[in-house]
Structure formats: structure tokens, C-alpha cells
Design an enzyme around this catalytic site. Structure first.
Site, PDB file in Angstrom:
ATOM      1  N   SER A 172       2.842 -33.880 -14.659  1.00 16.33           N
ATOM      2  CA  SER A 172       2.450 -32.577 -15.705  1.00 16.33           C
ATOM      3  C   SER A 172       2.431 -31.368 -14.612  1.00 16.33           C
ATOM      4  O   SER A 172       1.899 -31.513 -13.403  1.00 16.33           O
ATOM      5  CB  SER A 172       1.006 -32.802 -16.312  1.00 16.33           C
ATOM      6  OG  SER A 172      -0.100 -32.540 -15.373  1.00 16.33           O
ATOM      7  N   ASP A 173       2.115 -30.186 -15.277  1.00 11.23           N
ATOM      8  CA  ASP A 173       1.901 -28.972 -14.483  1.00 11.23           C
ATOM      9  C   ASP A 173       0.230 -28.914 -14.401  1.00 11.23           C
ATOM     10  O   ASP A 173      -0.234 -29.952 -15.154  1.00 11.23           O
ATOM     11  CB  ASP A 173       2.442 -27.891 -14.904  1.00 11.23           C
ATOM     12  CG  ASP A 173       2.482 -26.680 -13.926  1.00 11.23           C
ATOM     13  OD1 ASP A 173       1.836 -26.707 -13.023  1.00 11.23           O
ATOM     14  OD2 ASP A 173       3.267 -25.767 -14.335  1.00 11.23           O
ATOM     15  N   TRP A 174      -0.316 -27.926 -13.696  1.00 12.50           N
ATOM     16  CA  TRP A 174      -1.732 -28.083 -13.599  1.00 12.50           C
ATOM     17  C   TRP A 174      -2.595 -27.855 -14.948  1.00 12.50           C
ATOM     18  O   TRP A 174      -2.274 -26.913 -15.578  1.00 12.50           O
ATOM     19  CB  TRP A 174      -1.993 -26.736 -12.622  1.00 12.50           C
ATOM     20  CG  TRP A 174      -3.574 -26.682 -12.452  1.00 12.50           C
ATOM     21  CD1 TRP A 174      -4.550 -26.282 -13.264  1.00 12.50           C
ATOM     22  CD2 TRP A 174      -3.963 -26.679 -10.891  1.00 12.50           C
ATOM     23  NE1 TRP A 174      -5.493 -26.342 -12.579  1.00 12.50           N
ATOM     24  CE2 TRP A 174      -5.392 -26.386 -11.093  1.00 12.50           C
ATOM     25  CE3 TRP A 174      -3.518 -26.922  -9.689  1.00 12.50           C
ATOM     26  CZ2 TRP A 174      -6.182 -26.367 -10.213  1.00 12.50           C
ATOM     27  CZ3 TRP A 174      -4.683 -27.044  -8.567  1.00 12.50           C
ATOM     28  CH2 TRP A 174      -5.815 -26.646  -8.682  1.00 12.50           C
ATOM     29  N   ASN A 175      -3.219 -28.812 -15.032  1.00 13.03           N
ATOM     30  CA  ASN A 175      -4.053 -28.962 -16.552  1.00 13.03           C
ATOM     31  C   ASN A 175      -3.254 -28.944 -17.653  1.00 13.03           C
ATOM     32  O   ASN A 175      -3.686 -28.413 -18.760  1.00 13.03           O
ATOM     33  CB  ASN A 175      -5.079 -27.842 -16.362  1.00 13.03           C
ATOM     34  CG  ASN A 175      -6.228 -28.043 -17.421  1.00 13.03           C
ATOM     35  OD1 ASN A 175      -6.541 -29.167 -17.755  1.00 13.03           O
ATOM     36  ND2 ASN A 175      -6.711 -27.131 -18.004  1.00 13.03           N
TER      37      ASN A 175
END
Length: 738
Positions: free
Chosen positions: A273-276
Site C-alpha cells: 500500500s501507499d502510506w496509510n
């Protein structure tokens, strides 16, 4: 040997995997053996990517299998030793970092690298980045970014390769090969992470993280091809994007992650995933809470959670409740372990702690970076002011003349500005050139005109003036979107003050995006544009200004006249009423005119319909002439290859390099087709007076697209093609596909 580049050329590359079949079978057996020994908590730990908290405790207890933003080799080894020697199973850590356009030695930002139209050089640059980053213990980079960007208001346009799928596909595959090398097990390799999957560059209004509206056919025909090319080139990992497509966030989108990525493209790497971005599915309104987000993400095919702590906090409960089968977790862990085996981390987990100091800023790395900076420079205007062959007294001014940090551009975490050579420093080293320096402005947003009179007076005493303009590094990149693309602060006023001195004025712009510089062109005799050129940018600029090098870069994205024209891109569909060139503009409308007096075509009353500079545009210190394009016959079958030829001549007085571009238009289709599409390009260097026949081999298969029924095929019919120096010029010819 010259090589032409196209999307099909990428798909035809051999050696798409990191290991041969036998080695892969051995890895699979090792993965299954290890997986069988793991507890559920240990499996979940392998899916948790963090860069903060008590890292040593997380690693020791098996609660994190990957870390990022740790770049001190001694600390890398300390954490790795805990993982290998103190955790129950001894599974090594994977260390990641945003190595976007170099690690210590910085190359031009990716948009600048795209301006080279030189994938072999881009691949060499990624190899330099891999050598330097891996020496610090980094084995995974969150790059390349393959988002098609048609809106320069979007700050992250700096991080990609522009608006064209063909150019982005070729450059993205080159970056993958450069990062990963011939074998991921080599300790100098970085696992590439192609991002952001998918459609992030279509953020509405150019506002970062914004929603997107991408029809299925447009997604398939424009936004996905670069990702497929990078997968075919062997990309080890994929990162999901922040945005949603048709209401479904990418991190929880099984159509993207299962149907397209896994089933259609047969991707066997790892998805992060990307950050959060798991947590942000709650803000999207797609998940009720973080627990629900974790469930949807893991079931959709997102395997590593970056900084949401959704898997570490909820995945055990979801498995125990039966909402997530443990087999789904096992599949995710398989991909993580397989990557670690492919990287050779089980055999060689540690890094030589003195290696980074020996490899960073190596002379050969700096030489490659300089070559990239040279090739990335785009000459947009020249009324004879360049090169500075007869200038002895040169005034240097402007906020970017001596701004090492800003010259390096966005995503330059690990660079030491002390190694960056600015244009002022480089010009002062030029023998026989006397430099006067008046800053004019302290930084790009400075609105003070206090030094302008001083600049004008100094300009009168000089033979010529070079004004260094543009953007500070912080004004582009992630979360740095703009609605106004004019030169910031009082920079346009500074350029006018230099012009008032009555001497030739050369503007050099260093920025992270195309700026709306039409109003500034009248105040300069020449304009050289560079997308933040990195460590050696000053040396490259000095060589270009003095004629020791000749500009050859081309615009990888359309330059609009005003922000109000955006989105503006060359490969748009036609309309039922396209502009024809005789439209009446705002100041030409007679008083009390009838309703239809300006004409009923698609254009703006105040800025027309053409861009300031089209895609693929760039001048040289010499001139080139194109002969009429031709192909080997008029009609082709679906399995054949079209051979296109054109004679290119250097009609000027010095050697130069031209980027020869092949464009095609499908005249009639089951859906409306773009007015032009780039299908190939070649960098050609010719001496003054030299001519050469440039040949493109275009497989008919490359004319396929996803049509009315969303099936990808070549539709028979007539096609128009051009061989030219940019997307807006050239003599058309035609062929037919039966």
C-alpha cells in the site's frame, strides 16, 4: 548502435524475471518450508511496513518484516542482526527508501529524465542509484512512478515521465532494469516498486490526493500501459495508489489487483500500500473503520500495509472470525518471502558499513549524472543569444543561480547539497569569462524589487545577462499542487529589470513542472528550461550556455499558455468541431457582434486552442530538416510490421542531436481515437551537413486498443502517420491495415 524505442519493444525484452526457472522452483520450495513453520502472528508481522516506533522491539518480536527510511549502514546491520539472530525464525528484514532520482548523486528529477528521450541513459542512472543506495543497506525503492500526468498543477508531475503512455512505458521499464540489474540477488540491486497503481495522475483539478474520473476505456488505453510494460520488464513490487476509480479505492480494488495485475498480466511479485492508504479508505467512505479497511485491502490483494497498522491491529481477529481465510494471508506472505529470497537476503543479510562512503559521488556516477542533465535541457527560445561564444563580461542574477538545495529538486532526502555544483560556481570556472553576480531575489517566492535597479545597472555594463529563475524544490512534488503556474514572487519583474539593461538576456528556468512562461518570453532572447537537474546541473548548464554542449532535450509534457487551458495534452480525442486555425480571439471581436461571430469551434476566446509549446518540442544550436515520411508498402495484415522511413538532415553549422518521433492516428475506430499517438522515437546525432535515413519498425499489433466492447484488438482501417521533431509538426502520410 542506435535503437528505436516503443511499447512493443519493451514487451519483447528477454529476461523478464530475476531468476531462471530452476532457481525459482528452489525458492518456492524454501518459501513453503518456511511458511509451514510460521505462526499467524509471524505471518502478519511480515505484512507490516513501518519506519517509526521501537523498531528493535518490533523486529525482535517478529511484528515487522520490513522497514523504511533507515539509511545508516551501522543501524541497518544492527536491526538486521536482531531479525536474523534474535527472532525465532531468523527471517531477514527488507529495507526500503524513496530513491526517486538518485540516492547521493542526484540526477534530474524523473520529468527531466523523460526530457532526454534516452532510456539507455535513464537505465544507467537507475543503476547508479541502486549501487549507492544498496551500499547503505537499502534494497527496495518506491520508484518508478508511472502515473500519466496531464495537469502541471499537480505537484507530483515532477516524479513521473509526463503525459504520454509510450514514453512513460519505455522510461519506466528502463528504470526497472536499472534498479534491479540482471539479477536481484546481486547485492547492488534494488527491488523496484512501480507506482501508483493506478490513475493517481488524473487527480481532479491537479489537487493532490483528489478524486479521479477515469472511464474504463481511458484507463486501459492511457493509464495502464506503462504499468504493464514495467511488469513485463520484471518489476518486483507494485504500490497501490491513494485515489479511487469509479468509487473503489485502489488499495481495496480486486479488479485492479487480482483481475488485471495477477490474472491478466501474471504478476508474481509483491503489492504494497501507499502510506496509510488502508486507513484512508475510511475517509473515502469505502470502509467503516480501520478493521474494515484491513479486511477489504487484504482480500483485494494488498499484501503489505505501509504505516496504517491495520494488519498488525486487526488481521488476527479477522482470520479467527472467518472473515479473512488464513490462506489469503499465506498468499500475501508467500510474495513477501519470495522477494526476500530473490534478493538473496537470507544468504547475504548484512552490508559492508564502509561501502557507502566509497561509492557515493564516485567520478563515474557524477559523469553519468552530468550527461543526463545535459540531455535533459530543453531550448525553448533562441534569437541568436546562445551560445555565449563572444561574451566576456557576463552578469548572473536570479534566485536559482546559486541555490544548491533547490537545484536538486523534490525527493532528495539523501543528497548533500555541498556536492551540488550550482550554475554560478560552474560559470566562474569557465576560462576567459568574467562573472558579475547580483542575486536580484533571495529565493523564488521573494517579492522584493529592492535590487532591481542594481540589476539593470549591472546589465548595462555586461555583454549579456543570464537570469536563473524557477521553483524552489519545496514548491513541487507530493502535496505541492498549485493553481497559479506563473513564475512565483517577483521573478517576472526581475527578468524585465534585466531586459531594461539593453543587453542580450538569457533566461534559465529550473522547475519541477511546466510553468506558464508566455508573458516572460518577450523579456528574454533565449530560454533554456530544465526540470530540476540535480547534483551536476550547474556544470551542464555552463557547458550548454558556452557552447561546449548543444541542447537536445524535448518537452515530455505540453506547456500551456495559461493555467486556464489545463488539462491540455497532445494525444486528446478530436471533437465534432475542432479548431481550424482561423478563430477570432477576444480582442478581435467587433462591437455588437452577432452570437456566432467568433466561430463555433473548440477554443478559448482569450488563449486560443494551441499550447505555448507542444509535447516533444525542443530547439538546438543547429537546425534539422525532415524529408517526407514513407513506409515500405500501403497495406498491412494484423501480424505484419510496418517499416517507416524518413530522411533527417542537419542543415545548420554545428553537430547536434535530434529526437526523431513517430506519431500515428487511427482515422476511424469503434470509439473516438486520439488525434496523434507517439509510437516510437530515436535520438540521432548528425554533423553539420550530414543526412541519415531513420527507420522505425512498428508492429501492427502496436496499433491495438481497447475499443467499444473493451476488448483489445487492432481494428482494420486507414491510419495517418508523421515523423517529426515534435507532436505539432510534420508531413502526414497514410497506410492501411486490412
Amino acid at each position: 548502435m542506435k535503437r528505436t524505442f516503443s511499447f512493443v519493444w519493451i514487451l519483447a525484452l528477454l529476461g523478464l524475471g530475476s531468476c531462471n526457472h530452476s532457481a525459482e522452483s528452489k525458492i518456492d520450495r524454501r518459501v513453503e518450508t518456511l511458511l509451514a513453520e510460521m505462526t499467524l502472528d509471524e505471518k502478519i508481522g511480515q505484512l507490516n511496513l513501518v519506519d517509526s516506533g521501537d523498531l528493535e522491539e518490533l523486529v525482535r518480536t517478529g511484528k515487522s518484516g520490513a522497514l523504511f527510511n533507515v539509511v545508516d549502514p551501522a543501524r541497518v546491520n544492527r536491526l538486521q542482526r536482531i531479525a536474523v539472530e534474535e527472532s525465532r525464525l531468523g527471517i531477514p528484514l527488507l529495507f526500503g527508501r524513496d530513491v526517486i532520482h538518485g540516492f547521493h548523486t542526484l540526477f534530474p528529477i524523473p520529468l527531466g529524465q523523460a526530457a532526454t528521450f534516452d532510456p539507455q541513459l535513464v537505465e544507467q542512472g537507475a543503476r547508479v542509484a541502486a549501487v549507492e543506495a544498496s551500499a547503505a543497506g537499502v534494497r527496495w525503492t518506491f520508484s518508478p512512478m508511472l502515473d500519466i500526468a496531464r495537469d502541471p498543477r499537480w505537484g507530483r508531475i515532477a516524479e513521473g515521465y509526463g503525459e504520454d503512455p509510450c514514453l512513460t512505458a519505455v522510461m519506466g521499464a528502463a528504470m526497472v532494469r536499472g534498479y534491479q540489474g540482471g539479477d536481484l540477488r546481486n547485492p547492488t540491486s534494488l527491488a523496484a516498486c512501480i507506482k501508483h497503481f493506478a490513475g493517481y495522475g488524473a487527480a481532479e483539478g491537479g489537487r493532490d490526493y483528489n478524486t479521479t474520473k477515469i472511464p474504463a476505456r481511458e484507463l486501459r488505453n492511457f493509464y495502464l500501459p506503462p504499468f504493464e510494460a514495467a511488469v513485463r520488464a520484471g518489476a518486483a513490487t507494485v504500490m497501490t495508489s491513494f485515489n479511487e476509480i469509479d468509487g473503489v479505492p485502489s488499495t481495496g480494488n480486486p479488479e485492479l489487483l487480482h483481475e488485471i495485475l495477477r490474472e491478466e498480466w501474471q504478476f508474481d511479485g509483491m503489492v504494497v500500500s501507499d502510506w496509510n492508504s488502508l486507513g484512508e479508505m475510511v475517509a473515502h467512505g469505502f470502509a467503516a473503520d480501520k478493521r474494515d479497511a484491513a479486511r477489504k485491502a487484504i482480500l483485494a490483494g494488498t499484501e503489505i500495509d505501509m504505516m496504517t497498522f491495520g494488519y498488525s491491529g486487526h488481521l488476527r481477529e479477522l482470520v479467527e472470525s472467518g472473515e479473512v481465510p488464513e490462506s489469503v494471508v499465506d498468499d500475501a506472505v508467500r510474495h513477501v518471502l519470495r522477494l526476500k529470497f530473490r534478493l538473496g537476503l537470507f544468504e547475504n543479510p548484512y552490508v559492508d558499513e564502509g561501502l557507502s562512503a566509497r561509492t557515493s559521488y564516485a567520478p563515474e556516477h557524477l559523469a553519468t549524472a552530468k550527461r543526463c542533465a545535459l540531455e535533459s535541457a530543453i531550448l525553448l527560445k533562441n534569437d541568436g543569444a546562445l551560445p555565449l561564444s563572444r561574451v566576456r563580461n557576463l552578469l548572473v542574477t536570479g534566485p536559482l543561480a546559486d541555490a544548491a538545495h533547490d537545484q536538486n529538486g523534490t525527493w532528495s532526502f539523501d543528497a548533500d547539497p555541498g556536492h551540488t555544483v550550482t550554475p554560478l560556481t560552474a560559470l566562474r570556472r569557465v576560462e576567459g569569462l568574467h562573472i558579475s553576480y547580483v542575486p536580484g531575489l533571495k529565493y523564488s517566492r521573494d517579492r522584493s524589487s529592492a535590487e532591481f535597479a542594481h540589476v539593470t545597472a549591472a546589465a548595462r555594463r555586461a555583454d549579456a545577462v543570464v537570469v536563473f529563475l524557477g521553483e524552489e524544490a519545496i514548491l513541487s512534488g507530493e502535496a505541492h499542487s498549485l493553481s497559479d503556474l506563473h513564475l512565483a514572487g517577483a521573478q517576472s519583474g526581475l527578468l524585465a529589470a534585466a531586459r531594461a539593461g539593453g543587453k542580450p538576456v538569457i533566461a534559465v528556468v529550473m522547475a519541477g513542472r511546466p510553468l506558464t512562461i508566455e508573458r516572460d518570453l518577450a523579456n528574454c532572447d533565449a530560454l533554456l528550461y530544465l526540470f530540476h537537474p540535480g547534483t551536476t546541473g550547474g556544470e551542464a548548464i555552463a557547458d550548454l550556455l558556452t557552447g561546449r554542449a548543444v541542447p537536445g532535450g524535448k518537452t515530455p509534457v505540453t506547456f500551456p499558455r495559461t493555467a486556464g487551458q489545463i488539462p491540455m495534452y497532445y494525444n486528446h480525442n478530436n471533437t465534432g468541431r475542432p479548431a481550424v486555425g482561423n478563430e477570432i480571439l477576444l480582442d478581435e471581436i467587433p462591437l455588437r457582434a452577432g452570437q456566432t461571430s467568433p466561430g463555433c469551434t473548440s477554443f478559448y476566446l482569450d488563449s486560443g486552442w494551441e499550447p505555448l509549446f507542444p509535447f516533444g518540442y525542443g530547439l538546438s544550436y543547429t537546425t534539422f530538416a525532415y524529408g517526407a515520411p514513407r513506409c515500405d508498402r500501403e497495406t498491412y495484415g494484423p501480424e505484419e510490421t510496418i517499416v517507416v522511413e524518413c530522411t533527417l538532415s542537419n542543415t545548420g553549422r554545428c553537430a547536434g542531436t535530434e529526437v526523431v518521433q513517430l506519431y500515428v492516428q487511427d482515422l476511424t475506430g469503434s470509439i473516438a481515437r486520439p488525434v496523434k499517438e507517439l509510437k516510437g522515437f530515436e535520438r540521432v546525432t548528425l554533423d553539420a551537413g550530414e543526412s541519415r535515413t531513420v527507420t522505425f519498425r512498428l508492429p501492427v499489433e502496436e496499433l491495438a486498443f481497447h475499443g467499444f466492447d473493451l476488448t483489445r484488438r487492432v481494428e482494420p482501417g486507414r491510419f495517418r502517420f508523421w515523423v517529426a521533431g515534435d507532436s505539432a509538426s510534420g508531413t502526414p502520410a497514410e497506410f492501411e491495415v486490412r
